[in-house]
Design an enzyme around this catalytic site. Sequence first.
Site, PDB file in Angstrom:
ATOM      1  N   HIS A 161       0.846  -1.068  -0.099  1.00 21.88           N
ATOM      2  CA  HIS A 161       0.291  -0.092   0.087  1.00 21.88           C
ATOM      3  C   HIS A 161       1.004   1.399   0.033  1.00 21.88           C
ATOM      4  CE1 HIS A 161      -3.757   2.192   1.815  1.00 21.88           C
ATOM      5  NE2 HIS A 161      -3.078   3.272   1.286  1.00 21.88           N
ATOM      6  N   HIS A 210       1.417   5.320  -1.854  1.00 20.62           N
ATOM      7  CA  HIS A 210       0.973   6.601  -2.677  1.00 20.62           C
ATOM      8  C   HIS A 210       2.311   6.982  -3.346  1.00 20.62           C
ATOM      9  CE1 HIS A 210      -2.893   6.633  -0.889  1.00 20.62           C
ATOM     10  NE2 HIS A 210      -2.377   6.183   0.125  1.00 20.62           N
ATOM     11  N   LEU A 211       2.457   6.867  -4.481  1.00 18.42           N
ATOM     12  CA  LEU A 211       3.513   7.335  -5.192  1.00 18.42           C
ATOM     13  C   LEU A 211       3.423   8.451  -6.002  1.00 18.42           C
ATOM     14  CD1 LEU A 211       4.999   4.421  -7.503  1.00 18.42           C
ATOM     15  CD2 LEU A 211       5.693   5.041  -5.238  1.00 18.42           C
ATOM     16  N   ARG A 212       2.078   9.036  -5.956  1.00 17.06           N
ATOM     17  CA  ARG A 212       1.658  10.504  -6.545  1.00 17.06           C
ATOM     18  C   ARG A 212       1.919  10.453  -7.807  1.00 17.06           C
ATOM     19  NH1 ARG A 212      -1.401  10.777  -2.054  1.00 17.06           N
ATOM     20  NH2 ARG A 212      -0.453  11.690  -0.240  1.00 17.06           N
ATOM     21  N   ASN A 264      -5.411   7.000  -5.812  1.00 16.58           N
ATOM     22  CA  ASN A 264      -6.093   8.343  -5.474  1.00 16.58           C
ATOM     23  C   ASN A 264      -5.197   9.458  -6.137  1.00 16.58           C
ATOM     24  OD1 ASN A 264      -4.309   8.125  -3.401  1.00 16.58           O
ATOM     25  ND2 ASN A 264      -5.381   9.102  -1.959  1.00 16.58           N
ATOM     26  N   LYS A 307      -9.386  -0.364  -5.069  1.00 20.09           N
ATOM     27  CA  LYS A 307      -9.400   0.320  -3.877  1.00 20.09           C
ATOM     28  C   LYS A 307     -10.666   0.947  -3.885  1.00 20.09           C
ATOM     29  CE  LYS A 307      -7.591   2.154  -0.130  1.00 20.09           C
ATOM     30  NZ  LYS A 307      -6.403   3.039   0.035  1.00 20.09           N
ATOM     31  N   HIS A 348     -10.392   0.977   2.229  1.00 19.14           N
ATOM     32  CA  HIS A 348     -10.100   1.976   3.417  1.00 19.14           C
ATOM     33  C   HIS A 348     -11.217   2.028   4.045  1.00 19.14           C
ATOM     34  CE1 HIS A 348      -8.524   6.090   4.653  1.00 19.14           C
ATOM     35  NE2 HIS A 348      -9.709   5.765   5.295  1.00 19.14           N
ATOM     36  N   HIS A 385      -4.666  -0.578   6.250  1.00 16.44           N
ATOM     37  CA  HIS A 385      -4.212   0.291   7.620  1.00 16.44           C
ATOM     38  C   HIS A 385      -4.963   0.146   8.521  1.00 16.44           C
ATOM     39  CE1 HIS A 385      -6.945   2.943   5.394  1.00 16.44           C
ATOM     40  NE2 HIS A 385      -6.213   3.497   4.713  1.00 16.44           N
ATOM     41  N   ASP A 403       1.519   2.631   3.469  1.00 17.33           N
ATOM     42  CA  ASP A 403       0.236   3.866   3.453  1.00 17.33           C
ATOM     43  C   ASP A 403       1.460   5.117   3.300  1.00 17.33           C
ATOM     44  OD1 ASP A 403      -1.931   5.307   2.723  1.00 17.33           O
ATOM     45  OD2 ASP A 403      -2.429   5.157   4.687  1.00 17.33           O
ATOM     46  N   HIS A 405       3.121  14.596   1.269  1.00 15.88           N
ATOM     47  CA  HIS A 405       2.525  15.799   1.007  1.00 15.88           C
ATOM     48  C   HIS A 405       3.491  16.835   1.220  1.00 15.88           C
ATOM     49  CE1 HIS A 405      -1.687  14.256   0.915  1.00 15.88           C
ATOM     50  NE2 HIS A 405      -1.506  13.781   1.865  1.00 15.88           N
ATOM     51  N   ALA A 433      -3.809  15.035   5.259  1.00 13.10           N
ATOM     52  CA  ALA A 433      -3.620  13.557   5.989  1.00 13.10           C
ATOM     53  C   ALA A 433      -2.400  12.817   5.143  1.00 13.10           C
ATOM     54  CB  ALA A 433      -4.875  13.178   6.071  1.00 13.10           C
TER      55      ALA A 433
HETATM   56  O1  DOR Z   1      -3.613   9.670   5.683  1.00 11.67           O
HETATM   57  C1  DOR Z   1      -3.712   9.426   4.435  1.00 11.67           C
HETATM   58  N1  DOR Z   1      -3.197   9.886   3.356  1.00 11.67           N
HETATM   59  N2  DOR Z   1      -4.713   8.511   4.452  1.00 11.67           N
HETATM   60  C2  DOR Z   1      -5.185   8.072   3.363  1.00 11.67           C
HETATM   61  O2  DOR Z   1      -5.927   6.837   3.182  1.00 11.67           O
HETATM   62  C3  DOR Z   1      -4.895   8.671   1.793  1.00 11.67           C
HETATM   63  C4  DOR Z   1      -3.445   9.097   2.119  1.00 11.67           C
HETATM   64  C5  DOR Z   1      -3.125  10.163   0.981  1.00 11.67           C
HETATM   65  O3  DOR Z   1      -3.338   9.964  -0.131  1.00 11.67           O
HETATM   66  O4  DOR Z   1      -2.550  11.399   1.238  1.00 11.67           O
HETATM   67 ZN    ZN Z   2      -3.382   5.201   1.536  1.00 11.60          ZN
END
Ligand code: DOR
Ligand code: ZN
Length: 334
Positions: free
Chosen positions: A10, A12-14, A38, A95, A132, A167, A240, A244, A256
């Site tokens: 899990h 997030h590569l952005r 996402n 997802k 999620h 998570h 996860d 950011h 988040a």
């Molecule tokens: O804290 C989080 N950030 N929880 C998530 O489910 C998504 C993630 C994000 O993409 O920033």
């Molecule tokens: Zn996530």
Amino acid sequence: MQLRRIDDMHVHLRQGDMLAGVLAQTVKQCARALVMPNTSPAVLTAEDVVNYRQSILDLLPVGVDFKPLMTFKVVPSTTVLQIKELKACGAVAGKLYPDGVTTNSQGGVTDFKALYPIYQAMQEEGLVLCLHGEMPGAFSLDRESKFLSVLQAIAADFPDLKIVLEHATTAEAIQCVQALGPNVAATLTVHHLYITLDDVIGGNLNPHVFCKPVAKRPEDRDVLIAAAISGNAKFFLGSDSAPHHISAKECACGAAGVYTAPVLVPALVELFEKHGALAKLERFTSEFGANFYGLPLNEGMLILEEKHWTVPDEYHGVKPFLSGLNLKWSIKEN
Ligand code: DOR
Ligand code: ZN
């Protein structure tokens, strides 16, 4: 010490400018990673999956052996035909984000039953359903527990659908997953094994460990650690890691997400060692996830050396988890 190269189930590569920096950190630690959909716009269709995968592969440093495991977002408008196309293009999981519970989840799912034809199609195609697990509108600390009845219902109605509660953050979620059949597993993040809600809001606010689901009570963390080191194949690593930019965290409306990718393996080794469970680490990082997803185990080993280092304050504009702290283990670079 040595560790079979790991799977992060899990991450997030952005996209855009962020992707290259995040990918460079991820490939130092992982042989494969399950890439969350996402982005903005989201990864919804086979075409989106193919394009996103290509943008990742285009940025892979030369000679690096890394496989992105692609996912798509399950949204109210997802169709059965799309599911077949997504399977055909090599996606491994869908997802599901409940509406509004986290980053880029606006327009997400509110009616979990309405998607039964989609779960059915995913079951038939052998696609994993990643959840999620938070109930929109519930009190923030109760969102995960309020979601568990949804998980139980889907698991009961689709006994051959592989489901991952992503998570997990509460003792209740761990007990729930333990009680369900072998088709249901949960990922555990590194940050939820380290922190509690007090680390987020107990003193001065620390936006860099604010994430969804929010970290819970010490008793919950204890149960998460126990699950991670238990040797139970239902629990495996899904970091996860969710970067950011510092400006998006240190502001009036902070995003988040915790950026754990740069410290993933050293932080896990240190934690498992502290709990006398180093012998269980490789199963958690490199076997249980692969087995659940029906993938061969990774070839090759990560070499870890006892070499202290201080986690930098910043990588490519993002503050990593444990920044400023001294970690005992380093990954030996080739
Ligand atoms: O804290 C989080 N950030 N929880 C998530 O489910 C998504 C993630 C994000 O993409 O920033
Ligand atoms: Zn996530």
